[in-house]
Design an enzyme around this catalytic site. Structure first.
Site, short mmCIF file in Angstrom:
data_model
loop_
_atom_site.label_atom_id
_atom_site.label_comp_id
_atom_site.label_asym_id
_atom_site.label_seq_id
_atom_site.Cartn_x
_atom_site.Cartn_y
_atom_site.Cartn_z
N TYR A 35 -1.71 -1.09 10.85
CA TYR A 35 -1.97 -1.64 9.52
C TYR A 35 -0.78 -1.34 8.59
CZ TYR A 35 -3.52 -1.81 4.69
OH TYR A 35 -3.57 -2.05 3.34
N LYS A 79 2.12 -3.87 6.76
CA LYS A 79 2.45 -3.93 5.33
C LYS A 79 3.96 -3.75 5.14
CE LYS A 79 -1.32 -4.91 3.51
NZ LYS A 79 -1.56 -6.07 2.71
N SER A 100 0.83 -1.20 0.00
CA SER A 100 0.00 0.00 0.00
C SER A 100 0.87 1.25 0.00
CB SER A 100 -0.85 -0.03 1.28
OG SER A 100 -1.43 1.22 1.52
P1 NAD Z 1 -10.84 -6.92 1.33
O1 NAD Z 1 -11.01 -6.93 2.79
O2 NAD Z 1 -12.01 -6.58 0.49
O3 NAD Z 1 -10.27 -8.33 0.84
C1 NAD Z 1 -9.39 -9.10 1.61
C2 NAD Z 1 -9.94 -10.50 1.65
O4 NAD Z 1 -9.05 -11.33 2.41
C3 NAD Z 1 -11.31 -10.60 2.33
O5 NAD Z 1 -12.20 -11.31 1.48
C4 NAD Z 1 -11.04 -11.37 3.63
O6 NAD Z 1 -12.14 -12.17 4.00
C5 NAD Z 1 -9.80 -12.16 3.27
N1 NAD Z 1 -8.93 -12.51 4.39
C6 NAD Z 1 -8.46 -11.69 5.36
N2 NAD Z 1 -7.71 -12.39 6.23
C7 NAD Z 1 -7.68 -13.67 5.80
C8 NAD Z 1 -7.09 -14.88 6.27
N3 NAD Z 1 -6.38 -14.92 7.40
N4 NAD Z 1 -7.27 -16.01 5.57
C9 NAD Z 1 -8.01 -16.00 4.43
N5 NAD Z 1 -8.61 -14.91 3.94
C10 NAD Z 1 -8.45 -13.75 4.62
O7 NAD Z 1 -9.62 -5.94 0.98
P2 NAD Z 1 -9.14 -5.36 -0.43
O8 NAD Z 1 -9.51 -3.94 -0.48
O9 NAD Z 1 -9.57 -6.27 -1.51
O10 NAD Z 1 -7.58 -5.42 -0.22
C11 NAD Z 1 -6.80 -6.49 -0.72
C12 NAD Z 1 -5.35 -6.25 -0.34
O11 NAD Z 1 -4.92 -5.01 -0.85
C13 NAD Z 1 -5.09 -6.20 1.15
O12 NAD Z 1 -3.85 -6.82 1.41
C14 NAD Z 1 -5.01 -4.72 1.44
O13 NAD Z 1 -4.22 -4.46 2.57
C15 NAD Z 1 -4.37 -4.21 0.18
N6 NAD Z 1 -4.65 -2.80 -0.11
C16 NAD Z 1 -5.95 -2.38 -0.18
C17 NAD Z 1 -6.21 -1.03 -0.46
C18 NAD Z 1 -7.62 -0.52 -0.50
O14 NAD Z 1 -7.82 0.68 -0.36
N7 NAD Z 1 -8.64 -1.36 -0.70
C19 NAD Z 1 -5.15 -0.15 -0.68
C20 NAD Z 1 -3.85 -0.62 -0.60
C21 NAD Z 1 -3.62 -1.96 -0.32
C1 WQD Z 2 -9.43 9.55 1.25
C2 WQD Z 2 -9.61 11.01 1.58
C3 WQD Z 2 -9.89 11.49 3.93
C4 WQD Z 2 -13.73 9.53 4.45
C5 WQD Z 2 -6.71 4.60 3.20
C6 WQD Z 2 -5.68 3.84 3.98
C7 WQD Z 2 -4.53 3.46 3.12
C8 WQD Z 2 -5.00 2.72 1.87
C9 WQD Z 2 -6.05 3.51 1.15
C10 WQD Z 2 -4.99 0.37 2.27
C11 WQD Z 2 -8.82 11.45 2.82
C12 WQD Z 2 -11.12 11.87 3.14
C13 WQD Z 2 -12.55 10.03 3.91
C14 WQD Z 2 -14.72 10.46 4.87
C15 WQD Z 2 -13.33 12.27 4.14
N1 WQD Z 2 -5.60 1.47 2.15
N2 WQD Z 2 -12.37 11.37 3.74
N3 WQD Z 2 -14.48 11.79 4.67
O1 WQD Z 2 -6.90 7.87 3.79
O2 WQD Z 2 -6.01 7.79 1.47
O3 WQD Z 2 -6.10 5.77 2.74
O4 WQD Z 2 -7.10 3.82 2.06
O5 WQD Z 2 -3.82 0.15 2.19
O6 WQD Z 2 -3.71 2.66 3.87
O7 WQD Z 2 -5.23 4.67 5.04
O8 WQD Z 2 -8.24 6.79 1.95
O9 WQD Z 2 -10.62 6.71 1.38
O10 WQD Z 2 -9.95 6.75 3.82
O11 WQD Z 2 -9.66 8.79 2.43
O12 WQD Z 2 -13.16 13.47 3.98
O13 WQD Z 2 -15.78 10.09 5.41
O14 WQD Z 2 -10.98 11.23 1.90
O15 WQD Z 2 -9.61 12.47 4.90
O16 WQD Z 2 -8.36 12.74 2.57
P1 WQD Z 2 -6.78 7.14 2.55
P2 WQD Z 2 -9.70 7.17 2.43
#
Ligand code: NAD
Ligand code: WQD
Length: 340
Positions: free
Chosen positions: A150, A154, A125
């Site tokens: 979190y 990562k 991330s």
């Molecule tokens: P999500 O929660 O929708 O998907 C993750 C899935 O993993 C879920 O279906 C959950 O049930 C499963 N899971 C969690 N722990 C598990 C375990 N111990 N065994 C088996 N399954 C398990 O999340 P996402 O948004 O699809 O994110 C996927 C990956 O991308 C994650 O590693 C997350 O940290 C990373 N990521 C997400 C974002 C975002 O904003 N969505 C941004 C950056 C990185």
């Molecule tokens: C986006 C912008 C908030 C909600 C998070 C995780 C990061 C990564 C991506 C997994 C920010 C603003 C939000 C609301 C708002 N995930 N906001 N009102 O903060 O970039 O990152 O998701 O790895 O680790 O921290 O994303 O969607 O939470 O926020 O004003 O009700 O929207 O302040 O500026 P963020 P977000």
């Protein structure tokens, strides 16, 4: 080619699974359903007319992971499974280390025993950069101490992967640092399914627009940005899904047994919270009830990606527009609401 997709029923995993199935890969989806539900398999099957193998396994459980590797002969692994709530991680840091780091360790332990090199893609991330000193953020930037457990989990996973590579194991890894994924599949059959009150901006917007939430609070409008609100790099989920195919194919074509690289995955363009709200209102022809509130603790002010590395090395760029992401996010919300 058989690919293990961990967390394949989650938001990013389900969209990637669809593309992998459409490309003809054999899929084994592993998920413990901690943040997803089994109905997603039906929806994946409806889109692709294919039924992936599904194993309900908790990857924290070493024995189950061992059995999984005994039962299948994977050519590649895309490891999405993790907990992802920044807020929750602050209250339950241990849960995040145990799951996010523990699951990866169990998988690595099994990969180590294999005779052939494993092609491995890891979901990291942009959170590992913290508040970067300048924009756009490139992969060479120093990683700041992550604000949340979190983020720390990562970072720890990235270190484990790099050390595993350095130790000379048969292992080809691409670590992807995603910026902010938004939007949904064009069919509206899969999308982001937040449990409880959404933390992320776009699901909060769509839930407000559909009437599930009274109003959206914009977290601060006194930042040092053009309109005072925070700036992020919002990437369409279909683009994000596609990059995994590009990376998997890249890894599979590498003849060496060892490879390691890290790429940002974003659009390279920063969008403020207010710009995103305005665009959402315009493309979907509606008005959003929003109020300006206090800053949210731990928010970085600006984060957008330098995308030149992935463009130059993998010839990959985004194709979808922000407008389309906001349209599909809204269609998805309407679809969930219709079925509830
Ligand atoms: P999500 O929660 O929708 O998907 C993750 C899935 O993993 C879920 O279906 C959950 O049930 C499963 N899971 C969690 N722990 C598990 C375990 N111990 N065994 C088996 N399954 C398990 O999340 P996402 O948004 O699809 O994110 C996927 C990956 O991308 C994650 O590693 C997350 O940290 C990373 N990521 C997400 C974002 C975002 O904003 N969505 C941004 C950056 C990185
Ligand atoms: C986006 C912008 C908030 C909600 C998070 C995780 C990061 C990564 C991506 C997994 C920010 C603003 C939000 C609301 C708002 N995930 N906001 N009102 O903060 O970039 O990152 O998701 O790895 O680790 O921290 O994303 O969607 O939470 O926020 O004003 O009700 O929207 O302040 O500026 P963020 P977000």
């Amino acid at each position: 080619m058989q690919v293990l997709v961990t967390g394949g029923l989650g938001y990013i995993g389900s969209h990637t699974s669809v593309l992998l199935l459409e490309k003809g890969y054999d899929l084994v989806i592993v998920d413990d359903l901690s943040n997803s539900n089994e109905k997603v398999i039906e929806n994946i099957s409806q889109i692709t007319s294919k039924v992936p193998v599904f194993e309900k396994i908790d990857l924290k459980d070493k024995e189950s992971v061992s059995k999984l590797f005994n039962n299948y002969d994977f050519d590649g692994i895309i490891h999405f499974a993790a907990h992802k709530s920044v807020n929750e991680s602050v209250n339950y840091p241990d849960k995040y280390f145990k799951n996010n780091v523990g699951s990866l360790e169990n998988i690595i332990y099994e990969i180590q025993k294999l005779k052939k090199p494993m092609n491995f893609i890891f979901s990291s991330s942009c959170t590992v950069y913290g508040q970067a000193d300048s924009m756009p953020i490139n992969e060479g930037f120093e990683l700041k101490k992550a604000e949340s457990p979190y983020g720390q989990s990562k970072r720890k996973c990235e270190e484990i992967l790099e050390n595993f590579h350095k130790a000379g194991h048969n292992f080809k890894n691409i670590t992807l640092r995603y910026f902010n994924p938004i939007g949904a599949h064009p069919t509206s059959l899969i999308g982001e399914l937040p449990i409880g009150i959404p933390e992320n901006l776009v699901p909060y917007i769509t839930q407000t627009a559909v009437g599930k939430r009274d109003h959206l609070t914009v977290f601060g409008n006194d930042y040092d940005t053009n309109d005072g609100t925070c700036v992020r790099d919002y990437i369409h989920i279909m683009d994000l899904a596609e990059v995994h195919i590009t990376c998997l194919e890249k890894l599979m074509n590498i003849k060496d047994n060892s490879f390691f690289n890290v790429y940002n995955v974003g659009t390279g363009k920063g969008t403020s919270v207010l710009e995103l709200i305005n665009l959402f209102e315009n493309v979907n022809q509606l008005k959003l009830n929003y109020k300006i509130g206090k800053r949210r603790d731990g928010d970085v002010v600006i984060a957008y990606a330098d995308t030149s590395k992935i463009k130059n090395e993998l010839n990959w760029t985004t194709k979808y527009s922000l407008e389309n992401a906001l349209k599909t996010a809204w269609n998805w919300e309407l679809n969930i609401n219709k079925n509830e």
